[in-house]
Structures are given as structure tokens and as C-alpha cells.
Write an enzyme that holds these catalytic residues in place. Sequence first.
Site, short mmCIF file in Angstrom:
data_model
loop_
_atom_site.label_atom_id
_atom_site.label_comp_id
_atom_site.label_asym_id
_atom_site.label_seq_id
_atom_site.Cartn_x
_atom_site.Cartn_y
_atom_site.Cartn_z
N CYS A 45 0.82 -1.21 0.00
CA CYS A 45 0.00 0.00 0.00
C CYS A 45 0.86 1.27 0.00
CB CYS A 45 -0.98 -0.01 1.16
SG CYS A 45 -0.22 -0.32 2.73
N GLY A 174 -17.37 1.77 19.02
CA GLY A 174 -16.77 2.53 17.91
C GLY A 174 -15.47 1.92 17.41
#
Lengths: 389, 262
Positions: A45, A174
Amino acid sequence: MTHLVLVGTSHHLAPVELREQVAVDKERAAELATQLGEAVVLSTCNRTEIYIAAGDDAAAEARAAALLEPAAQVLYRLRDRAAALHLFRVAAGLDSLVPGEGEILGQVRAAHENGTPGLLLDRVFRQAVHVGGKVRANTAIGESPASVSSAAAALAEQVFGDLDGCRILLIGAGEVGEQAAKSLRGRGAEILLTANSKTDREHLAQQLAEADVVVSATSTHDVVLDAATVERARKGRQLLLIDLAVPRDLDPAIHELDGCYLYDIDDLEAIVAETLAGRRSEAQRAESIVAAEAEKFHEWHASLDVVPAIASLRAHAEEIREAELKKAEGVLGRLDASERSAVESLTAQIVNKLLHLPTVRMKQAAAAADGVIYAEAVRHLFGLGEDER
Amino acid sequence: MAELFFWPALLFYGEAALGYVGEATRVPGRAGRLALWGVRLGWLMQTALLAVQAAREDGFPWSTWAGSLNLFVWLVVTVYLFWGSRRPYRLLGLTVMPFAVALLAVARAGGGTGIGSRSNYSNLFLVAHVGLVLVAFAGFTLTAGLSALYLWQERRLKQRNAGILRKPAPSLATMDRLSFRLAAWSLPALTLGIAVGIVRLVDRGDGVDALVIATLVTWVVWAGYLLLRVRGFAGRRAAYVALAGFLLIIVVRIALQGVHFA
């Protein structure tokens, strides 16, 4: 001479919009390598790099650059020693976004396996994997955590040691809390309960009595756990509390309780900043290891220039030795087996001793870029290869 | 000859103590490695010193208080070197090595590192009594070392020290568990050592002196420590009790030795 050519781009030069245009998956990388001849494609990446071994380095560079055309403005092009040094730095994690990150070493290994390496690329990639391992073994560059979530897990290890069987109470579902919980789970801890700010406080207190680590990351503006609740539920056991929420979920007074350690987001970020500073200082030591390995590679690569000449010289000397022994067959035939073996060993030793210094000097000259001149001189002086002409 | 080994031993132990301070206060790495080499070389020198003492004496060479102190330091460093100097526990040297340096210097001041300290007692009695008591005290000393390290690490956690992950120390749980185990192994040795001494006292019809009483008090403190630990007492308070037990050992080893060996 076969050259090592590198063309590529990375997060240092190319934004993600460009990197994604030149990124390739494993299958495409293998396809490209086959297409390029002796080549390895490293695509992660953060970077896409093409390594080629070729006699015509300019042509090889042009072919590789054409494949990375969308990023043409931000390509780096390196050759031989500089290319090897770059690869070693990549494998050691020195070129990564977070210095010393360990994932890249596996990616370099996988790229090597997926490519079509010949003698040169095989050597440089094997050495790169070796350098990556050596840097991690001899420096502390990869030891300390580089993210808030891994810092939370490392802190838990400072309190509890082995996290196998450690129980986590996760408050808030979350992404931030989940990341920290994932890091803890990765080290053997287990989730006891996933709660949220609306979970019944009594139930929360009950679960707290069983928990070793509390990770809280809700979006509520109220205090989710106060010191009195924690003290009642804890029953004297040690407890690590990680408060990743802003505003904070956990009562700061909890930290004053005996055996309770409360860390908020600022504390964890300070720890990460400190460990990254440590990684950077370790990176200096790692750079010297990488530079020494690049020098070794250069010596080996340069010696390829003179290896054929050395091999011819030795073969020529051996031919002369055998011929002379054959000529003396009349005298040697009268010797018994052990005497004959002693004569053969003696002549072999003379040849080896005579050729040792020229061999060493030729390799040294090759490392100093005079290898071709020396090789030619040896061929001329000893008449090597003249019979074939 | 013994002198030849004493000074290098003291010097290497001193270097190790300073190295561990460097390891704890600066970037870990080189200082810690140098410290470990200091421990290794110092231990070799002290082992040679003890071997010379043993070769030159007819009987048990560490029967004086200073001699036994010398042997005690060697036992403590031996346990640290072969068990405690492994990577997770290496910083234990921060508490053990300064202590070893100080006690070895005291042993020399008392004449315990030289030759010529024969005793009237039999070798078997001395080995059993002195040996067992010293082994137990070495174990308790390391327990106290672990407890001190525990308090240091706990303080760093409480202070939210940003560098906590850069300086490796064993986890609180590990140190707590190990200090309990070490004390649990050491108490039976102390019990046996005391029992041998009492049998001898009764046999000879001698009276108890201040050292015997202080040793018995030490036994009571450590037995109490273990009893409390079995009942769930742990953490910082347990570490403080272990340090109190260690203070008693210091009293026994240094302040009252003259009385017992007179």
C-alpha cells in the site's frame, strides 16, 4: 555485466491517488515479472517497485518506467549498489511510514517468491530478507508499539504479563475502541462484555468485577464509570483502564485507587511519541547495518566481472599441472601409491599458492571498479581463451 | 592470592551496578549488555576468590561473619546471574548489584575475603547451618530485589511515564508471583538452618544471643509474609513487607554478626 535496476515510487513521493494507479495484485505482479524477464515486483500500500536484472540497464529501466507510467513524474530510478541499498532499507523497515514496522519484511519475501529471479535478483532479495531479520535482531527498532491501540496492549502486558486469559470490558462499539480491543485480543486477551453508555450501570459494575482491562471509547458527555463504582467492583485486584474517549468516559480519580492504572488518549499518545523517538534513534544503528550489507553486496556483484577470468585461469593452471604430471609418468610410475599421491598434492598446492594472491587481488580490483581491466590483463598475460579463437 | 581476585570482582560488580543505573535511566541497550558482562566477570573473579579460600583452609573457610558475608554475596549474585539476568528480569540487577558491591566491601573490611579464618565448629555443622541460612537469605534478598523493582515499575505506571515501554521491566503480575515463589522456597531452607543451629545450641548447652533472636524474628516476618500472600495479600503492600523482611536480614548479616561469631 548484469546490472540491478530499480524503478518505483512510494509514499515519500506519490500521494495515494497515484499509488493506487500503479499498485498491482499478486497475480499481476507475477505476470509483469514474467513479461520483464529476470524481475521482481514489490507492490504494497505504500510502494510499487520493479527490480530487474539486465545487461542493458537503460533499456530495462525504460521498460519498467513504461509500466509505471501513471506515476512518471514521481518515479525513482536506482541502479546496482544504490538499488540494493534501497531494497535493504525497505526490508529493514527504514523506508516505511512507521520506522521499523515488521510487515514489509514478509512482503519483500513474498515478492521474491512471486517473481522470476535469476542469480543476481535471487542473491539481492535473499540478502534483503537476511538484512531485515538482522536489523530486527540487533536493534530495538521494532520492539516498541507505534500506535495508540498497540500501546494500550503493551501497557496491559506491563501490568499482567502474558495476556492469555485476560478479560476485557469494552465500553463503546466505535472503531477506536474496537482497534484497541483487537490489539489486546491479538495477544491472547478475551472480550468479557461489549457495553455502551446506555448499559445498565449495575450490570456494568458486575462485569467490572471480572475484568482485568477496561477499554472505553463512547461518545457520551457523561462519566461512564466513577471511582466509587470501580473501587467496589474491583475487590483489590489490579485493573488497567484505557479511556480513548473525548470527552473522557472514566473518572480521573480512578487512577488514585490502589492497583488501578488509568490512561487516557493523551497519555497513550505521549507513550507512542516516545517510542517512535526511540525507533528513530535505533534507526541510526540500523542504517549502519544496512550500509555494511550493501557494501557486501557490491563486492559480490563486482566480483561477477572477474569470476569467469578467475575460473579460466584456474582451469588453465590445472591443465598445465596435469599435462606435466603426464609427461613425468615414466619417473612417477616407479613410485608407490603414497609417494605418487604426495607428488600430486605438492603440485596442486604450488598451483593454489601461486594463484591465491592474483585471485584475491582481482576480486579487490573488481570491488574498486577495475575488475574488467584486471580480467582482460589476466586473459592477455596467460593467453586464456586464445585456443577457442 | 585472594587479593588478586577480590579487587577485580569488586570492580566488575561496581561496573555492573553503574551499568544497570545507565540501563534504567538512559536508552536501554549497550549499558545493560556491559552491566551483564560486569556481573559475569565479577562472578568468575569471586568464584576464583572462594576457590582460593577453600584450597588454603583446612576447614570451612567462611565461618566468620565477614567470611559468611562474602559467601552470601556470591550466592546472591549466582542466583541473579543464572536466573535473574534473563532479559525480562535483567533490571533486577539494578537492585541486586549495588547491594552486592556494598556487602562485598563490608566483607573485606571485616577480613572475610582473606585467608585464615578457621572455626572450632565441625565442617558438617557449618555447611548445614551457615549454608542453609545463607541460601535462604539469598532467596529473600532476591525477593526483596523483585519487590523493589515492583515498586519502581508500579510508580512508573502511576506516574504515566511516557518512556515506560522503552525500558523493559517484568510485568507487575510476574514480579508479584516470582517474589512469592522465591520466598516460599527460601523459608524451608531458613527453617532447617535455624533448626540445625538450635540442635547445636541445646547440645552444647549454649544460650541464645541477639543474632539468634533477630534471626527468629526474621523467620516470623517471612512466615507472616507467606501466610498473608496465601490469603490473597499482594501488590504494593506485599512488596513493602518483603522489604521490611530484607531490612531484618541486613541487621542479622551485619549489625549483629559480631555477637554470634565471637
